[in-house]
Scaffold this motif. Structure first.
Motif, PDB file in Angstrom:
ATOM      1  N   PRO A 119       0.843  -1.208   0.000  1.00 41.34           N
ATOM      2  CA  PRO A 119       0.000   0.000   0.000  1.00 41.34           C
ATOM      3  C   PRO A 119       0.873   1.251   0.000  1.00 41.34           C
ATOM      4  O   PRO A 119       1.891   1.304   0.688  1.00 41.34           O
ATOM      5  CB  PRO A 119      -0.789  -0.128   1.306  1.00 41.34           C
TER       6      PRO A 119
ATOM      7  N   TRP B  16      -3.787   5.164  -0.545  1.00 41.73           N
ATOM      8  CA  TRP B  16      -4.603   5.562   0.608  1.00 41.73           C
ATOM      9  C   TRP B  16      -5.347   6.864   0.336  1.00 41.73           C
ATOM     10  O   TRP B  16      -6.502   7.032   0.756  1.00 41.73           O
ATOM     11  CB  TRP B  16      -3.729   5.709   1.852  1.00 41.73           C
TER      12      TRP B  16
ATOM     13  N   ALA C  88      -4.138  -2.055  -0.138  1.00 40.36           N
ATOM     14  CA  ALA C  88      -4.567  -1.171   0.946  1.00 40.36           C
ATOM     15  C   ALA C  88      -5.972  -1.524   1.417  1.00 40.36           C
ATOM     16  O   ALA C  88      -6.263  -1.502   2.620  1.00 40.36           O
ATOM     17  CB  ALA C  88      -4.507   0.285   0.482  1.00 40.36           C
TER      18      ALA C  88
ATOM     19  N   GLY D  26      -6.990  -2.496   5.060  1.00 37.15           N
ATOM     20  CA  GLY D  26      -7.952  -1.566   5.633  1.00 37.15           C
ATOM     21  C   GLY D  26      -9.259  -2.242   6.003  1.00 37.15           C
ATOM     22  O   GLY D  26      -9.861  -1.931   7.042  1.00 37.15           O
TER      23      GLY D  26
END
Length: 221
Positions: A64, A69, A143, A147
């Motif tokens: 990531p 992000w 990500a 996440g």
């Protein structure tokens, strides 16, 4: 919500849940790698993994990045704002086992139109090039995997400490609670429905956004 009755034998149930939790993330990365870096050849990806083993799999897993992000955050905030503030008719769901009736704002079609018009507008006026999303797609997937896992932990803790309604509770089994969820209608505050956001706005809305992204990438290739 009380104890959960299992349709299948416990070992089948647990194996199914753990398989989905553990195998889906690497499958996403392998599929992305196959389509982007192996010309869509499954055999080429398999040959690579057979030759390089676990280390080879680690090497193809994208890390990531800050760009990934930022893209996720901007998109998520934008969809959350649309969900909360776009006008829509009041829609009442079915009465739950605990006697609760969830209330929603039916503004999904409006959000769909605003999302695509905004996305195309940002590209048309040179403010944002959607091809960047394609170029960083592997990092975005990575990500999202990490996440999402963190978000599920948050929902698990929230279900224990601050459930949104009486349609909540533990089955007494950590694996089932994490997989199945602690709440039937998890919300942040009174109006932000988490299931609507994750499933319909952040998730399903991205199908159209990604389709547009791929088209623009082909045009600007």
């Amino acid at each position: 919500m009380g104890a959960t009755k299992m349709v299948h034998a416990p070992i089948v149930t647990y194996a199914s849940m753990l398989s989905l939790l553990s195998l889906c993330p690497p499958f996403v990365i392998l599929l992305w790698h196959t389509m982007v870096h192996a010309n869509g050849s499954i055999s080429q990806t398999c040959d690579y993994l057979m030759q390089n083993g676990l280390q080879g799999f680690k090497d193809i897993w994208p890390k990531p990045t800050a760009t990934a992000w930022k893209i996720i955050a901007c998109y998520g905030v934008f969809e959350a704002v649309l969900q909360l503030f776009l006008p829509g008719k009041r829609f009442e769901g079915s009465i739950s086992p605990e006697g609760n009736r969830p209330v929603y704002k039916a503004n999904g079609l409006q959000a769909y139109a605003v999302t695509l018009v905004t996305y195309l507008g940002l590209w048309w006026f040179g403010i944002f090039n959607p091809a960047i999303v394609y170029d960083h797609l592997g990092e975005i997937f990575s990500a999202l995997i990490f996440g999402s896992f963190a978000f599920c932990i948050f929902l698990y803790i929230k279900g224990h400490l601050a459930p949104s309604s009486t349609d909540s509770g533990s089955s007494g089994n950590l694996i089932i609670d994490f997989y199945w969820g602690m709440e039937l209608y998890p919300r942040i505050g009174t109006n932000f429905d988490i299931k609507v956001f994750t499933n319909c706005r952040f998730g399903m809305m991205s199908w159209a956004v990604l389709a547009v992204t791929y088209c623009i990438k082909q045009v600007t290739f």
